[in-house]
Scaffold this motif. Structure first.
Motif, PDB file in Angstrom:
ATOM      1  N   ASP A 123      10.471 -35.751 119.481  1.00 50.90           N
ATOM      2  CA  ASP A 123      10.558 -35.979 118.044  1.00 50.90           C
ATOM      3  C   ASP A 123      10.344 -34.665 117.288  1.00 50.90           C
ATOM      4  O   ASP A 123      10.197 -33.599 117.896  1.00 50.90           O
ATOM      5  CB  ASP A 123       9.576 -37.070 117.599  1.00 50.90           C
ATOM      6  N   SER A 124      10.302 -34.730 115.973  1.00 52.83           N
ATOM      7  CA  SER A 124      10.203 -33.504 115.157  1.00 52.83           C
ATOM      8  C   SER A 124       8.881 -32.768 115.346  1.00 52.83           C
ATOM      9  O   SER A 124       8.765 -31.599 114.998  1.00 52.83           O
ATOM     10  CB  SER A 124      10.416 -33.844 113.678  1.00 52.83           C
ATOM     11  N   PHE A 125       7.880 -33.435 115.941  1.00 57.03           N
ATOM     12  CA  PHE A 125       6.602 -32.799 116.241  1.00 57.03           C
ATOM     13  C   PHE A 125       6.562 -32.265 117.671  1.00 57.03           C
ATOM     14  O   PHE A 125       5.550 -31.744 118.128  1.00 57.03           O
ATOM     15  CB  PHE A 125       5.446 -33.781 116.028  1.00 57.03           C
ATOM     16  N   GLY A 126       7.651 -32.452 118.434  1.00 56.17           N
ATOM     17  CA  GLY A 126       7.694 -32.007 119.824  1.00 56.17           C
ATOM     18  C   GLY A 126       7.135 -33.009 120.808  1.00 56.17           C
ATOM     19  O   GLY A 126       6.987 -32.717 121.991  1.00 56.17           O
ATOM     20  N   ILE A 127       6.816 -34.206 120.351  1.00 53.32           N
ATOM     21  CA  ILE A 127       6.251 -35.248 121.209  1.00 53.32           C
ATOM     22  C   ILE A 127       7.392 -35.993 121.897  1.00 53.32           C
ATOM     23  O   ILE A 127       8.339 -36.435 121.237  1.00 53.32           O
ATOM     24  CB  ILE A 127       5.403 -36.227 120.384  1.00 53.32           C
ATOM     25  N   PRO A 128       7.333 -36.145 123.233  1.00 54.71           N
ATOM     26  CA  PRO A 128       8.401 -36.868 123.940  1.00 54.71           C
ATOM     27  C   PRO A 128       8.537 -38.314 123.463  1.00 54.71           C
ATOM     28  O   PRO A 128       7.545 -39.000 123.236  1.00 54.71           O
ATOM     29  CB  PRO A 128       7.953 -36.828 125.401  1.00 54.71           C
ATOM     30  N   THR A 129       9.765 -38.749 123.274  1.00 53.33           N
ATOM     31  CA  THR A 129      10.081 -40.136 122.959  1.00 53.33           C
ATOM     32  C   THR A 129      10.391 -40.823 124.280  1.00 53.33           C
ATOM     33  O   THR A 129      11.233 -40.348 125.034  1.00 53.33           O
ATOM     34  CB  THR A 129      11.299 -40.208 122.020  1.00 53.33           C
ATOM     35  N   ILE A 130       9.737 -41.937 124.548  1.00 51.96           N
ATOM     36  CA  ILE A 130       9.739 -42.521 125.891  1.00 51.96           C
ATOM     37  C   ILE A 130      10.302 -43.934 125.890  1.00 51.96           C
ATOM     38  O   ILE A 130      10.016 -44.731 124.998  1.00 51.96           O
ATOM     39  CB  ILE A 130       8.308 -42.544 126.452  1.00 51.96           C
ATOM     40  N   VAL A 131      11.071 -44.254 126.928  1.00 50.79           N
ATOM     41  CA  VAL A 131      11.438 -45.629 127.259  1.00 50.79           C
ATOM     42  C   VAL A 131      10.690 -45.947 128.551  1.00 50.79           C
ATOM     43  O   VAL A 131      10.750 -45.186 129.514  1.00 50.79           O
ATOM     44  CB  VAL A 131      12.949 -45.806 127.464  1.00 50.79           C
TER      45      VAL A 131
END
Length: 103
Positions: free
Chosen positions: A8-16
């Protein structure tokens, strides 16, 4: 197991997150909320023999698009496998196939 195809825009991985359940129907989707992963139940009840191997195939890119409404990044962030405390599990033959489709 977890698949992250985007930050995301904060560098946090988006997870499924894909999981197995003995209580929920195959294909159940649980939204993870603001900070949580989207959960997808892909196997229900497991095999009749608890010692039997289970094979799972997913199209993580298609699931990402379906849940988040945008294309995943060109390069994946990572894949993770988690087993709860007190549970023995053997993991083998984990493969990533570009452009592969789940059956």
């Amino acid at each position: 197991f977890y698949v992250s195809l985007h930050r995301d825009s904060f560098g946090i991985p988006t997870i499924v997150k894909y999981l197995w359940s003995t209580e929920e129907p195959v294909g159940t989707v649980r939204l993870g909320g603001f900070f949580g992963a989207t959960d997808v139940v892909i196997e229900s009840g497991g095999p009749s023999d608890p010692q039997a191997w289970v094979t799972a195939r997913v199209d993580a890119a298609a699931d990402f698009l379906r849940f988040y409404g945008e294309e995943p990044d060109v390069q994946a962030v990572g894949i993770g496998i988690l087993v709860g405390m007190g549970i023995d599990a053997d993991i083998a033959d984990v493969r990533v196939e570009p452009g592969a489709s789940a059956p």
